[in-house]
Enzyme design. Structure first.
Site, PDB file in Angstrom:
ATOM      1  N   ASP A   1       0.831  -1.200   0.000  1.00  0.00           N
ATOM      2  CA  ASP A   1       0.000   0.000   0.000  1.00  0.00           C
ATOM      3  C   ASP A   1       0.870   1.256   0.000  1.00  0.00           C
ATOM      4  O   ASP A   1       1.921   1.300   0.639  1.00  0.00           O
ATOM      5  CB  ASP A   1      -0.895  -0.003   1.248  1.00  0.00           C
ATOM      6  CG  ASP A   1      -2.027   1.017   1.150  1.00  0.00           C
ATOM      7  OD1 ASP A   1      -2.409   1.370   0.026  1.00  0.00           O
ATOM      8  OD2 ASP A   1      -2.509   1.450   2.202  1.00  0.00           O
ATOM      9  N   GLY A   2       0.411   2.275  -0.713  1.00  0.00           N
ATOM     10  CA  GLY A   2       1.062   3.578  -0.637  1.00  0.00           C
ATOM     11  C   GLY A   2       1.661   4.091  -1.925  1.00  0.00           C
ATOM     12  O   GLY A   2       2.273   5.163  -1.936  1.00  0.00           O
TER      13      GLY A   2
ATOM     14  N   GLY B   1       0.197   5.397  -4.586  1.00  0.00           N
ATOM     15  CA  GLY B   1      -0.403   6.671  -4.980  1.00  0.00           C
ATOM     16  C   GLY B   1       0.057   7.808  -4.108  1.00  0.00           C
ATOM     17  O   GLY B   1       0.376   8.903  -4.602  1.00  0.00           O
TER      18      GLY B   1
ATOM     19  N   ASN C   1     -10.447  -2.870  -6.795  1.00  0.00           N
ATOM     20  CA  ASN C   1      -9.639  -1.965  -7.613  1.00  0.00           C
ATOM     21  C   ASN C   1     -10.264  -1.645  -8.964  1.00  0.00           C
ATOM     22  O   ASN C   1      -9.840  -0.695  -9.645  1.00  0.00           O
ATOM     23  CB  ASN C   1      -8.230  -2.542  -7.827  1.00  0.00           C
ATOM     24  CG  ASN C   1      -7.347  -2.437  -6.606  1.00  0.00           C
ATOM     25  OD1 ASN C   1      -6.359  -3.161  -6.481  1.00  0.00           O
ATOM     26  ND2 ASN C   1      -7.686  -1.536  -5.680  1.00  0.00           N
TER      27      ASN C   1
ATOM     28  N   ARG D   1      -5.301  -2.018   8.935  1.00  0.00           N
ATOM     29  CA  ARG D   1      -6.476  -2.828   8.603  1.00  0.00           C
ATOM     30  C   ARG D   1      -6.053  -3.868   7.576  1.00  0.00           C
ATOM     31  O   ARG D   1      -5.009  -3.737   6.934  1.00  0.00           O
ATOM     32  CB  ARG D   1      -7.610  -1.958   8.063  1.00  0.00           C
ATOM     33  CG  ARG D   1      -7.274  -1.169   6.804  1.00  0.00           C
ATOM     34  CD  ARG D   1      -8.476  -0.382   6.295  1.00  0.00           C
ATOM     35  NE  ARG D   1      -8.167   0.337   5.080  1.00  0.00           N
ATOM     36  CZ  ARG D   1      -7.700   1.584   5.037  1.00  0.00           C
ATOM     37  NH1 ARG D   1      -7.491   2.248   6.165  1.00  0.00           N
ATOM     38  NH2 ARG D   1      -7.437   2.173   3.877  1.00  0.00           N
TER      39      ARG D   1
ATOM     40  N   SER E   1      -8.074  -4.941   4.905  1.00  0.00           N
ATOM     41  CA  SER E   1      -8.578  -4.595   3.567  1.00  0.00           C
ATOM     42  C   SER E   1      -8.888  -5.825   2.712  1.00  0.00           C
ATOM     43  O   SER E   1      -8.477  -5.909   1.554  1.00  0.00           O
ATOM     44  CB  SER E   1      -7.593  -3.670   2.850  1.00  0.00           C
ATOM     45  OG  SER E   1      -7.516  -2.421   3.508  1.00  0.00           O
TER      46      SER E   1
END
Length: 214
Positions: A2-3, A5, A50, A168, A170
């Site tokens: 994650d991360g 963007g 997504n 979390r 997800s």
């Protein structure tokens, strides 16, 4: 992972640039996992949610996936890495599906590190599919559902790492994570290094796992 963007946004770059740098982090991590002797590594690449992203971003992600497979398949084969897909990648464009299927077939006989890539994956969907298959064969139990999961031929999940500071799951490996250790890192995925992986494994080694026992 994650991360991507946020990593790009902080540098005033398009999200696609963050995804490109995220692929570089994937390469570093896969190589490190193999060198550290990990039996299996699962990476959450594209979720069932997504599809809600803009079409141009989805197109960029598919392009990166194709390039990753083309550029890295020889290295996987040479280093005894087995490529596995969890989720339903048949929803992708035919050329992407064909490329993935050929890569999986080429590495199927490898018995080193298993690299599982979650594509069009959601844990709730996986559990529902597994329960439906189990019901079609007879009794629905923990054991019969487990046998129908996408990860049925993989070792139990020991450690789940999430980057970017989010705390979390997800919709990732919900069933498999029942007794997994969790590690939440305040580092964006493009900045994830083998040192971060080593530190997470060191934390894991210090934990006492009781699996519900005393």
């Amino acid at each position: 992972m994650d991360g991507n963007g946020r990593w790009a946004k902080r540098r005033h770059m398009p999200r696609a640039f963050g995804h490109q740098r995220g692929v570089e982090a994937v390469r570093r991590t896969v190589r490190a996992a193999r060198e550290m002797g990990l039996e299996a590594l699962t990476l959450y690449a594209f979720s069932t949610e997504n599809w809600r992203r803009p079409e141009d971003e989805i197109g960029a992600l598919m392009g990166l996936l194709k390039r990753f497979i083309v550029d890295d398949l020889d290295e996987f084969a040479a280093n005894n890495v087995r490529l596995k897909i969890i989720g339903d990648h048949s929803a992708f464009a035919p050329d992407v599906v064909e490329l993935i299927d050929k890569a999986v077939a080429r590495t199927a006989g490898n018995d080193g590190t298993t690299l599982a890539i979650a594509l069009n994956y959601g844990a709730q969907d996986e559990i529902a599919r597994a329960a439906s298959k189990a019901a079609g064969k007879g009794a629905v139990t923990v054991e019969t559902i487990s046998a129908e999961l996408d990860t049925a031929d993989m070792p139990p999940l020991d450690l789940l790492i999430r980057t970017s500071g989010e705390v979390r799951l997800s919709n990732f490996l919900l069933w498999q994570a029942a007794y997994a250790e969790m590690c939440f890192l305040d580092v964006l995925w493009p900045d994830f290094t083998p040192d971060h992986l080593a530190d997470a494994l060191a934390q894991f080694a210090q934990r006492e796992r009781r699996f519900g026992g005393r």
